[in-house]
Scaffold this motif. Structure first.
Motif, mmCIF file in Angstrom:
data_model
loop_
_atom_site.group_PDB
_atom_site.id
_atom_site.type_symbol
_atom_site.label_atom_id
_atom_site.label_comp_id
_atom_site.label_asym_id
_atom_site.label_seq_id
_atom_site.Cartn_x
_atom_site.Cartn_y
_atom_site.Cartn_z
ATOM 1 N N PHE A 1 -2.340 -1.509 4.064
ATOM 2 C CA PHE A 1 -1.391 -0.703 3.297
ATOM 3 C C PHE A 1 -0.876 0.491 4.086
ATOM 4 C CE2 PHE A 1 -3.100 -2.190 -1.074
ATOM 5 C CZ PHE A 1 -2.204 -3.257 -1.041
ATOM 6 N N THR B 1 -0.455 5.190 -2.262
ATOM 7 C CA THR B 1 -1.032 4.021 -1.578
ATOM 8 C C THR B 1 -2.557 4.036 -1.695
ATOM 9 O OG1 THR B 1 0.835 3.874 -0.080
ATOM 10 C CG2 THR B 1 -1.202 2.835 0.644
ATOM 11 N N LEU C 1 -3.336 2.698 -5.026
ATOM 12 C CA LEU C 1 -3.136 1.245 -5.025
ATOM 13 C C LEU C 1 -4.323 0.546 -4.353
ATOM 14 C CD1 LEU C 1 -0.819 -0.818 -5.805
ATOM 15 C CD2 LEU C 1 -0.312 -0.875 -3.365
ATOM 16 N N SER C 2 -4.770 1.116 -3.213
ATOM 17 C CA SER C 2 -5.892 0.522 -2.486
ATOM 18 C C SER C 2 -7.164 0.536 -3.321
ATOM 19 C CB SER C 2 -6.148 1.277 -1.174
ATOM 20 O OG SER C 2 -4.992 1.268 -0.372
ATOM 21 N N ASP D 1 2.800 -3.090 -2.025
ATOM 22 C CA ASP D 1 2.986 -1.816 -1.343
ATOM 23 C C ASP D 1 4.359 -1.802 -0.676
ATOM 24 O OD1 ASP D 1 2.245 0.701 -0.242
ATOM 25 O OD2 ASP D 1 1.901 -0.306 1.674
ATOM 26 N N VAL E 1 3.986 0.046 -5.510
ATOM 27 C CA VAL E 1 4.151 1.378 -4.937
ATOM 28 C C VAL E 1 5.479 1.385 -4.201
ATOM 29 C CG1 VAL E 1 3.408 2.836 -3.026
ATOM 30 C CG2 VAL E 1 1.747 2.071 -4.694
#
Lengths: 436, 251
Positions: free
Chosen positions: A434, B65, B68-69, B186, B218
């Protein structure tokens, strides 16, 4: 999952070949250096290999290797013959003679002398004096390239080995040596012309094949002011010292070297049927105080001496080690870079649920594939190198243990490279995917 | 942008008939040590609803992020809990969490992260292969999914033969092929032009959104904000704003 690993590995051809080439180079270098080393070691014991027919070599107790001749009294021959289990025992002279001859510069091209000039040659030779009656230790008939062993019974006669004949006769047209035993009708026009111009004829045997070495039969040279006439040319293992080997009879050999009180170098003995040579060797040692070794033992003694007292193994070992290090550096670095470049992909696989164990398996499979390919290609090229140089100056003989040694080295390179890669992947956080 | 329903970290209950897919409670995440320690997330409490496309927006470095992770189970939270469809991922061990990700979560990355040596179908098949499917079965199903995303003619193409939008569609196929409950994306449109970006977001709504699935995206690409059912704005490690988007296209 593993097909993905293989596709990842082979996807970038340049990197894939880079890794395989690194391992191939390492394998080749270790294989080739190992084989040259072993070939050289075998040459040190070449005469023990060549002298066949006897089971035991009997010698002075202080002899350590075949060239370490310590002459004995001839009376020892009878003492050995008296030991139980000995069927027969014969003398062998081994020493260095000095051959002197006037050779003629037969061809152009040698900067030292013009064509037709006389070349004064003085060359150190290894002189082998065989038992006059039995000729034990003589080259087997299949090794005779010209002339015959029976001719050795004629006065002044000698048989010389072909490998160093060029040292005795440097002015000959040695490029024609390769035509030996080839059918005459396959000779190229240029070869025919050179035979005619240099020798006035093409030597041919009864089968219509070129008999190049026949050109040397009947030629003579001088050793210790005694005439020696070549009656045969034979094939012998190239010696470590690179000197020509000259065979003659034991009694004639005494005349070819300066007079010494003791001249008996070795006693070659045959054991009776059904009696173990090792047992007879022990009996000889106990009863005579002389050292007795079987042929394989004496060969091993000779090789061990060179291994122990010369820097040869260290030098070759260093080269092989350099091959290993260079291979590790090239293959390891390329493999590591390959993994680094795929780190995001590995991260994505981890994020998608691939376990560390599976990814480690993928890396190990990739390492195993390039290792196997590098090993196969390296050893294959090494073997090809051996085939192409067979019969030449290069000492090249692959000992069976060479292959496992190369294999272990390649496995070590692959493991070292993989460990670095595995470490990176194991600590890799999947969240890396990411990050832009 | 439409009216908002902002409750800060005060969590409003889901509207009637809507279930919670992801329940984040008091999650904090720190990077670095000592004086250099930075809080990327500070006690975040937040929900994602089933059957909706939830967007997380905000300036660079605001923690979107990271959040999200954490909800995707690829980054451990230092504090708090994350429940995905009732499973607390913060309490799972590595092995269970890895299996959970393999079975329940689909990923779409900004840089696609397609394996360059694999064809579109093989790339899309990766999650199934990870799950233990045979190569042929996995590729067959992946081809079917690619077909449904309009990539039927590119099944055997390599990633370097595809445009950015096509690569992202392959990535979406890969994210959907194992029918996950949660899809995390992402910046899926960051590397795409306007047209491709809208196509990808349309696909995301059409193909990804289902009554039993939630999608979290995201993005800081304001061209695609309208595609979200709910928009969460983050700022400095906090959820600054959560609002429903009345302009969202029908799922």
């Amino acid at each position: 999952m593993y097909w993905i690993a293989l596709k990842m590995l082979t996807g970038d051809r340049a990197k894939f070949f880079g890794i395989v080439m690194g391992l191939t180079f390492a394998s080749l270098l270790i294989y080739q250096q190992g084989s040259i080393f072993w070939g050289l070691m075998l040459r040190t014991a070449g005469q023990v290999t060549d002298i066949t027919g006897a089971d035991l070599w009997v010698m002075d107790a202080n002899v350590r290797y075949v060239d370490d001749v310590k002459p004995m009294l001839e009376s020892n021959l009878n003492r050995v013959r008296g030991v139980e289990g000995v069927e027969w025992a014969v003398p062998l002279y081994k020493g260095n003679g000095r051959a002197k001859l006037n050779s003629t510069q037969l061809v152009d091209g040698d900067p030292r002398a013009k064509k037709g000039a006389t070349l004064k040659v003085i060359e150190q030779v290894i002189l082998l004096g065989l038992d006059d009656a039995s000729m034990v230790g003589a080259p087997v008939p299949s090794k005779m390239l010209a002339g015959s062993l029976s001719a050795l019974r004629k006065p002044d006669s000698v048989v010389v080995d072909f490998t160093r004949l060029s040292k005795l006769y440097p002015g000959e047209d040695w490029s024609l040596q390769a035509t030996h035993k080839k059918p005459v009708n396959t000779l190229k026009p240029d070869q025919r012309r050179r035979f005619e111009e240099t020798y006035g004829r093409i030597p041919v045997d009864g089968d219509g094949k070129v008999a190049f070495y026949d050109l040397f039969l009947g030629r003579d040279f001088e050793m210790n002011d005694t005439r020696a006439i070549i009656v045969g040319v034979c094939e012998a293992t190239r010696t470590f010292q690179s000197n020509p080997v000259v065979y003659t009879t034991y009694s004639r050999a005494k005349n070819f070297v300066p007079r010494e009180r003791k001249i008996l170098s070795y006693i070659l003995a045959k054991t009776e049927k059904g009696v173990a040579p090792e047992r007879v060797a022990t009996a000889i040692m106990n009863q005579t105080g002389l050292k007795a070794r079987t042929s394989p033992e004496f060969k091993a003694d000779t090789i061990n001496y060179y291994l122990k007292y010369t820097g040869i193994p260290i030098n070759f070992g260093i080269t092989a080690m350099l091959g290993f290090l260079v291979g590790t550096a090239i293959a390891g670095q390329t493999f590591y870079n390959f993994t680094l470049e795929n780190l995001k992909q590995f991260g994505a696989l981890k994020a998608m649920g691939a376990t560390n164990l599976r990814i480690v398996g993928m890396i190990l499979l990739q390492a195993a594939v390039v290792g196997l390919l590098g090993y196969g290609l390296g050893c294959g090229l090494g073997a090809l190198f051996g085939v192409l140089t067979d019969g030449g100056e290069l000492a090249f003989h692959t000992h069976p243990i060479t292959l496992p040694i190369v294999g272990v080295a390649i496995v070590a390179i692959c493991i070292l490279s993989s460990i670095l890669c595995i470490r990176r992947v194991m600590v890799l956080e999947p969240a890396i995917v990411f990050r832009g | 942008m439409s009216s908002l329903e902002f409750n800060g970290n005060e969590i409003a209950p889901p509207p009637d008939g809507i279930q919670t897919a992801v329940r984040v409670r008091g999650v904090s995440k720190y990077f670095g040590k000592g004086e250099q320690r930075v809080a990327a997330l500070q006690g975040v409490s937040w929900d994602v609803y089933v059957g909706q496309l939830t967007m997380i927006i905000g300036p660079s470095g605001c923690g979107k992020t990271t959040l999200l992770s954490v909800i995707a189970g690829i980054l451990d939270a230092d504090e708090g809990s994350v429940e995905i469809f009732g499973n607390d991922v913060t309490k799972m061990n590595d092995r269970t969490l890895t299996r959970f990700r393999a079975e329940r979560i689909g990923f779409v990355f900004q840089q696609y992260n397609l394996l360059p040596a694999l064809t579109s179908a093989e790339n899309a098949a990766v999650p199934l292969v990870i799950a233990g499917w045979s190569k042929s079965r996995a590729i067959e199903k992946a081809s079917h999914v690619l077909n449904s995303l309009g990539m039927g003619k590119k099944i055997k193409s390599m990633p370097n033969q595809l445009s950015g939008g096509q690569q992202q569609r392959v990535a979406i196929a890969r994210a959907l092929v194992h029918e996950p409950s949660l899809l995390v994306c992402d910046e899926p449109t960051a590397a795409l032009d306007v047209e491709s970006g809208r196509t990808v977001m349309n696909l995301m709504r059409e193909a990804a959104l289902r009554a039993d699935r939630a999608v979290v995206v995201v993005t800081h690409d304001n061209r695609v904000f309208d595609f979200g059912d709910r928009i969460t704005r983050m700022d400095d490690g906090h959820v600054a704003e959560v609002r429903d988007n009345v302009h969202a296209p029908a799922a």
